[in-house]
Design a protein around this motif. Sequence first.
Motif, short mmCIF file in Angstrom:
data_model
loop_
_atom_site.label_atom_id
_atom_site.label_comp_id
_atom_site.label_asym_id
_atom_site.label_seq_id
_atom_site.Cartn_x
_atom_site.Cartn_y
_atom_site.Cartn_z
N GLY A 214 -9.25 -15.48 0.66
CA GLY A 214 -8.70 -14.39 -0.13
C GLY A 214 -8.53 -13.15 0.71
N PHE A 215 -7.69 -12.23 0.24
CA PHE A 215 -7.49 -10.96 0.95
C PHE A 215 -6.81 -9.95 0.03
N ASN A 216 -6.99 -8.67 0.32
CA ASN A 216 -6.33 -7.60 -0.42
C ASN A 216 -4.82 -7.66 -0.19
N GLY A 287 -2.81 -9.04 12.52
CA GLY A 287 -1.55 -9.73 12.35
C GLY A 287 -0.66 -9.11 11.30
N ASP A 288 -0.02 -9.96 10.50
CA ASP A 288 0.99 -9.57 9.54
C ASP A 288 0.40 -8.67 8.45
N GLN A 289 1.05 -7.54 8.20
CA GLN A 289 0.59 -6.62 7.17
C GLN A 289 0.62 -7.27 5.79
N GLU A 290 1.53 -8.24 5.59
CA GLU A 290 1.66 -8.90 4.30
C GLU A 290 0.42 -9.72 3.94
N ILE A 291 -0.32 -10.14 4.92
CA ILE A 291 -1.58 -10.85 4.63
C ILE A 291 -2.76 -9.99 5.11
N TYR A 292 -2.64 -8.69 4.82
CA TYR A 292 -3.70 -7.73 5.10
C TYR A 292 -4.14 -7.77 6.56
N TYR A 293 -3.14 -7.86 7.44
CA TYR A 293 -3.35 -7.84 8.89
C TYR A 293 -4.19 -9.02 9.38
#
Length: 329
Positions: A214-216, A287-293
């Motif tokens: 999970g992630f924000n 990494g990708d900002q869309e998956i909370y870096y």
Amino acid sequence: MGLQTISQVSKGLNISTRTLRYYEQIGLVNSVKKDDYAYRTYDEAAIRRLEQIIVLRKLRIPLKQIVLILESDNISEVIAAFEQNLTEVDSEISALSTIKSILNRFITHLNENMHVGIKLNLLDDASILNIVNSLTVTKAKFKEERSMEDLNQANHRLRKLRDTDVRIVYLPPATVAAIHCVGRLAEIESGNLLGKFVRDHHLAQIKPDLRHFGFNHPEGEKPDGSDHGYERWVTIPEHMEVQKPFLKKHFQGGLYAAHMIPMGAFEEWGLLSDWAMNSAKYEMHLGDQEIYYGLLEEHLNYINTYSLSPDDSTQQIDLLLPIKEKMVL
């Protein structure tokens, strides 16, 4: 003091909004909503209670016991909770005092034999036993009064992660079913949907090695948390198809620093970040900002706990920080 928004409380008390939301989810603290104001806020009583919780956490008291300490009208129960933690601290002090005494004896022994130019048999079993048997271990003595600054410094030293506290793990690529919810109860709603998905698809039977992350998404900026989101993934067989509101995604995997926490200790994200910034071998590889870096939370042993509510305090979570090895110049 007046009413304060979640972002104001987060900054003022140096506590993450994620932690604040979790405390409210488990009923440890309550926010209020005025009819003429769009956002939920914290009043003076809630802020005072949060200050008490923060102090108790710095005293290394688990959340379950904090609930008892703050809610119980039975003074004997509260005393028993403190005494249990005091016993654990005494055991740690005794262990550390033993180690300190042995190290001091080693130093003394080496200084006395420095002219010989060798370490002799200092680390032989018999030599260690002789030194240990000669010790008189006494518990550390402390001043009766300690300031809040002393407590903060002690907490910082004791909570600092060492290399032995952090595991370096490689997460393999995986196909996942993703569910994304937005709102104040995003964690709970997404957790309930994921649990139903696992049960309805008998996922534990067809993929017994399933993993749950999970992630924000996003962290959220509104004071009431209405724009806060949380996304959950569960690994699925590559050929499996999913129906909305779930999406089928591919996780690339990678190298991560892992640190296990009991459910609710989300403030330890800061400890893991500090470890990465001070590591001699690794550095953060966001990494990708869309998956909370790439910052992930893995619910451990999920195959046996997916029927529980996401706020169950017995659950353990791995905080996963994406890293890479530092370049050697």
